[in-house]
Design a protein around this motif. Structure first.
Motif, PDB file in Angstrom:
ATOM      1  N   VAL A 127       0.868  -1.177   0.000  1.00 13.95           N
ATOM      2  CA  VAL A 127       0.000   0.000   0.000  1.00 13.95           C
ATOM      3  C   VAL A 127       0.904   1.226   0.000  1.00 13.95           C
ATOM      4  O   VAL A 127       1.767   1.370   0.874  1.00 13.95           O
ATOM      5  N   LEU A 128       0.744   2.059  -1.033  1.00 13.33           N
ATOM      6  CA  LEU A 128       1.513   3.310  -1.097  1.00 13.33           C
ATOM      7  C   LEU A 128       0.501   4.441  -0.952  1.00 13.33           C
ATOM      8  O   LEU A 128      -0.371   4.608  -1.819  1.00 13.33           O
ATOM      9  N   TYR A 129       0.560   5.179   0.144  1.00 11.82           N
ATOM     10  CA  TYR A 129      -0.422   6.231   0.399  1.00 11.82           C
ATOM     11  C   TYR A 129      -0.255   7.315  -0.671  1.00 11.82           C
ATOM     12  O   TYR A 129       0.853   7.801  -0.911  1.00 11.82           O
ATOM     13  N   GLY A 130      -1.398   7.671  -1.283  1.00 11.03           N
ATOM     14  CA  GLY A 130      -1.358   8.522  -2.467  1.00 11.03           C
ATOM     15  C   GLY A 130      -0.829   9.925  -2.251  1.00 11.03           C
ATOM     16  O   GLY A 130      -0.514  10.620  -3.219  1.00 11.03           O
ATOM     17  N   ASP A 131      -0.752  10.353  -0.997  1.00  6.70           N
ATOM     18  CA  ASP A 131      -0.229  11.712  -0.788  1.00  6.70           C
ATOM     19  C   ASP A 131       1.146  11.711  -0.144  1.00  6.70           C
ATOM     20  O   ASP A 131       1.634  12.760   0.273  1.00  6.70           O
ATOM     21  N   ASP A 132       1.780  10.550  -0.044  1.00  2.27           N
ATOM     22  CA  ASP A 132       3.124  10.480   0.527  1.00  2.27           C
ATOM     23  C   ASP A 132       4.132  10.139  -0.562  1.00  2.27           C
ATOM     24  O   ASP A 132       4.195   9.005  -1.036  1.00  2.27           O
ATOM     25  N   VAL A 133       4.928  11.127  -0.955  1.00  2.00           N
ATOM     26  CA  VAL A 133       5.989  10.885  -1.939  1.00  2.00           C
ATOM     27  C   VAL A 133       7.273  10.618  -1.159  1.00  2.00           C
ATOM     28  O   VAL A 133       7.616  11.380  -0.252  1.00  2.00           O
ATOM     29  N   ILE A 134       7.942   9.510  -1.472  1.00  3.48           N
ATOM     30  CA  ILE A 134       9.197   9.199  -0.786  1.00  3.48           C
ATOM     31  C   ILE A 134      10.310   9.147  -1.822  1.00  3.48           C
ATOM     32  O   ILE A 134      10.234   8.377  -2.786  1.00  3.48           O
ATOM     33  N   ILE A 135      11.302  10.002  -1.638  1.00  2.00           N
ATOM     34  CA  ILE A 135      12.419  10.059  -2.580  1.00  2.00           C
ATOM     35  C   ILE A 135      13.592   9.290  -1.972  1.00  2.00           C
ATOM     36  O   ILE A 135      14.008   9.561  -0.841  1.00  2.00           O
ATOM     37  N   VAL A 248      15.030   3.930   4.345  1.00  8.43           N
ATOM     38  CA  VAL A 248      15.944   4.981   3.931  1.00  8.43           C
ATOM     39  C   VAL A 248      15.223   5.795   2.865  1.00  8.43           C
ATOM     40  O   VAL A 248      14.785   5.237   1.851  1.00  8.43           O
ATOM     41  N   GLY A 249      15.069   7.074   3.081  1.00  6.72           N
ATOM     42  CA  GLY A 249      14.375   7.903   2.098  1.00  6.72           C
ATOM     43  C   GLY A 249      13.778   9.125   2.766  1.00  6.72           C
ATOM     44  O   GLY A 249      13.598   9.144   3.984  1.00  6.72           O
ATOM     45  N   THR A 250      13.476  10.133   1.964  1.00  5.59           N
ATOM     46  CA  THR A 250      12.865  11.346   2.496  1.00  5.59           C
ATOM     47  C   THR A 250      11.407  11.369   2.083  1.00  5.59           C
ATOM     48  O   THR A 250      11.080  11.261   0.898  1.00  5.59           O
ATOM     49  N   ARG A 251      10.536  11.536   3.088  1.00  9.78           N
ATOM     50  CA  ARG A 251       9.099  11.514   2.824  1.00  9.78           C
ATOM     51  C   ARG A 251       8.562  12.938   2.772  1.00  9.78           C
ATOM     52  O   ARG A 251       8.896  13.757   3.620  1.00  9.78           O
ATOM     53  N   TYR A 252       7.755  13.193   1.759  1.00  7.34           N
ATOM     54  CA  TYR A 252       7.100  14.500   1.642  1.00  7.34           C
ATOM     55  C   TYR A 252       5.601  14.290   1.727  1.00  7.34           C
ATOM     56  O   TYR A 252       5.044  13.487   0.968  1.00  7.34           O
ATOM     57  N   GLY A 259       4.537  20.553   3.243  1.00  4.52           N
ATOM     58  CA  GLY A 259       5.120  19.373   2.591  1.00  4.52           C
ATOM     59  C   GLY A 259       5.253  19.583   1.082  1.00  4.52           C
ATOM     60  O   GLY A 259       6.249  19.204   0.466  1.00  4.52           O
ATOM     61  N   ILE A 260       4.255  20.202   0.490  1.00  2.89           N
ATOM     62  CA  ILE A 260       4.265  20.442  -0.964  1.00  2.89           C
ATOM     63  C   ILE A 260       5.426  21.366  -1.330  1.00  2.89           C
ATOM     64  O   ILE A 260       6.171  21.110  -2.290  1.00  2.89           O
ATOM     65  N   LEU A 261       5.623  22.421  -0.518  1.00  2.00           N
ATOM     66  CA  LEU A 261       6.711  23.361  -0.801  1.00  2.00           C
ATOM     67  C   LEU A 261       8.073  22.715  -0.586  1.00  2.00           C
ATOM     68  O   LEU A 261       9.000  22.899  -1.390  1.00  2.00           O
ATOM     69  N   GLN A 262       8.204  21.939   0.505  1.00  2.00           N
ATOM     70  CA  GLN A 262       9.492  21.276   0.770  1.00  2.00           C
ATOM     71  C   GLN A 262       9.854  20.342  -0.381  1.00  2.00           C
ATOM     72  O   GLN A 262      10.998  20.302  -0.838  1.00  2.00           O
ATOM     73  N   ALA A 263       8.863  19.586  -0.863  1.00  3.21           N
ATOM     74  CA  ALA A 263       9.123  18.659  -1.969  1.00  3.21           C
ATOM     75  C   ALA A 263       9.594  19.428  -3.192  1.00  3.21           C
ATOM     76  O   ALA A 263      10.594  19.062  -3.836  1.00  3.21           O
ATOM     77  N   SER A 264       8.915  20.523  -3.523  1.00  2.32           N
ATOM     78  CA  SER A 264       9.279  21.279  -4.721  1.00  2.32           C
ATOM     79  C   SER A 264      10.716  21.801  -4.614  1.00  2.32           C
ATOM     80  O   SER A 264      11.488  21.719  -5.571  1.00  2.32           O
ATOM     81  N   ILE A 265      11.064  22.325  -3.442  1.00  2.00           N
ATOM     82  CA  ILE A 265      12.399  22.916  -3.290  1.00  2.00           C
ATOM     83  C   ILE A 265      13.476  21.834  -3.324  1.00  2.00           C
ATOM     84  O   ILE A 265      14.456  21.936  -4.072  1.00  2.00           O
ATOM     85  N   GLU A 266      13.287  20.767  -2.541  1.00  2.00           N
ATOM     86  CA  GLU A 266      14.365  19.772  -2.432  1.00  2.00           C
ATOM     87  C   GLU A 266      14.517  18.954  -3.714  1.00  2.00           C
ATOM     88  O   GLU A 266      15.637  18.664  -4.134  1.00  2.00           O
ATOM     89  N   VAL A 267      13.411  18.579  -4.319  1.00  2.00           N
ATOM     90  CA  VAL A 267      13.510  17.832  -5.587  1.00  2.00           C
ATOM     91  C   VAL A 267      14.030  18.781  -6.674  1.00  2.00           C
ATOM     92  O   VAL A 267      14.864  18.407  -7.508  1.00  2.00           O
ATOM     93  N   GLY A 268      13.580  20.030  -6.637  1.00  3.92           N
ATOM     94  CA  GLY A 268      14.037  21.030  -7.611  1.00  3.92           C
ATOM     95  C   GLY A 268      15.540  21.240  -7.552  1.00  3.92           C
ATOM     96  O   GLY A 268      16.206  21.368  -8.588  1.00  3.92           O
ATOM     97  N   LEU A 269      16.105  21.239  -6.328  1.00  2.00           N
ATOM     98  CA  LEU A 269      17.554  21.456  -6.185  1.00  2.00           C
ATOM     99  C   LEU A 269      18.361  20.353  -6.865  1.00  2.00           C
ATOM    100  O   LEU A 269      19.494  20.574  -7.284  1.00  2.00           O
ATOM    101  N   LYS A 270      17.787  19.157  -6.963  1.00  2.00           N
ATOM    102  CA  LYS A 270      18.519  18.037  -7.584  1.00  2.00           C
ATOM    103  C   LYS A 270      18.166  17.872  -9.061  1.00  2.00           C
ATOM    104  O   LYS A 270      18.665  16.972  -9.734  1.00  2.00           O
ATOM    105  N   HIS A 271      17.276  18.726  -9.567  1.00  3.57           N
ATOM    106  CA  HIS A 271      16.778  18.532 -10.925  1.00  3.57           C
ATOM    107  C   HIS A 271      17.829  18.973 -11.952  1.00  3.57           C
ATOM    108  O   HIS A 271      18.373  20.077 -11.853  1.00  3.57           O
TER     109      HIS A 271
END
Ligand code: UTP
Length: 289
Positions: A127-135, A248-252, A259-271
């Motif tokens: 089960v992967l919760y639809g609002d939890d993105v884990i990088i 092991v992983g970062t959950r947004y 959470g939405i802003l943190q994901a955008s910034i941190e994923v964006g920095l690695k893009h």
């Protein structure tokens, strides 16, 4: 037994991110250039999952469109020589066997999982919760699937939260097994401060045996009048125990504004395309804060 099926409950109302989630499912909110649901489906596929059931409801059809062919758009991309983009959007439609079922009433996560019964049959499922993105370089769902395959017990993704947060989450009784693996023998949902069992909580992912459906069938509505998945898990924890993986992983949390802003910034920095420019922008912005 190898875990090859996954369900993604995505039928919640997303009230914490209104009005953004009024007409667009929160699972379709983008992190840089992909909607949250795509990160989650990609994680499942990288974990060895081949069959995915997304639990949807009214108004969630953009998710189905996202994984479907789009002939007009595809032709336009080909005609204008944008082969890379064409390949990307066509490959996405073949990523896995994705099916959909509607949860007709929003009766809780436990009820959403219940809707997957015919799809799951007698197999274990993630089960992967639809609002939890884990990088993570090592897909979190796969870390749990491997533990399930080794121990044959319900396996939950766990993370330590703060003493303040645990009062709003589920608190787990854990014993170390090895490395980042724990045995989970009890849990309490939304504990009072003197009931906290540990700061470990279930966050974002789990792998369950099909016997959970027999338990869900007899689970009475709990907090908020909803059928809670954690109430059913509690029975498994107390009777045969569960395995906790401090993955092991970062959950947004895409169900909340920060959470939405943190994901955008941190994923964006690695893009690869915008990472360097975003870093410069943030550095300059930080000087003004
Ligand atoms: P949440 O409680 O975080 O989602 O459920 P929600 O209900 O959309 O959030 P708020 O509180 O109103 O903002 C966790 C996951 O379970 C799904 C949600 O879509 C989310 O991915 N869910 C929840 C369902 O599929 N059905 C439900 O009845 C409830």
């Amino acid at each position: 037994m190898k875990v090859t099926k996954a369900i993604i409950p995505a039928a919640g109302l997303g009230t914490r991110v209104l009005p953004a989630s009024k007409a667009i499912p929160k699972e379709m909110l983008p992190i840089v250039d992909k909607p949250a649901i795509q990160y989650i489906v990609e994680e499942a596929v990288q974990s060895g999952i081949t069959d995915i059931l997304i639990i949807t409801n009214r108004g969630k059809s953009p998710m189905e469109d996202h994984f479907d062919r789009a002939p007009e758009l595809e032709q336009r991309l080909l005609a204008s020589g944008k082969q890379d983009l064409y390949d990307q959007i066509v490959d996405l439609t073949k990523i896995a066997n994705i099916q959909y079922v509607r949860q007709k009433e929003t009766k809780g996560l436990g009820h959403a999982v219940w809707c997957a019964k015919p799809f799951v049959g007698d197999d274990p499922f993630a089960v992967l919760y639809g609002d939890d993105v884990i990088i993570s370089d090592n897909p979190a769902c796969g870390q749990l699937c491997r533990a399930y395959e080794e121990f044959g017990l319900a396996t939950v993704g766990i993370k330590e939260v703060t003493a303040e947060q645990i009062l709003k989450y589920s608190s787990l009784k854990t014993e170390p097994l090895r490395d980042n693996l724990f045995r989970v023998t009890d849990m309490i949902e939304k504990p009072k401060p003197d009931q906290v069992l540990s700061l470990y909580s279930i966050l974002g992912r789990c792998v369950l045996p099909s016997k959970i459906f027999g338990i869900l069938e007899n689970t009475k509505p709990g907090a908020g009048g909803e059928i809670q998945l954690t109430d059913a898990m509690l029975q498994l924890a107390r009777t045969e125990g569960m395995v906790g993986v401090d993955y092991v992983g970062t959950r947004y949390d895409m169900g909340n504004k920060l959470g939405i802003l943190q994901a955008s910034i941190e994923v964006g920095l690695k893009h690869p395309e915008i990472g360097v420019t975003l870093r410069e922008y943030l550095k300059n912005l930080a000087k003004t804060l």
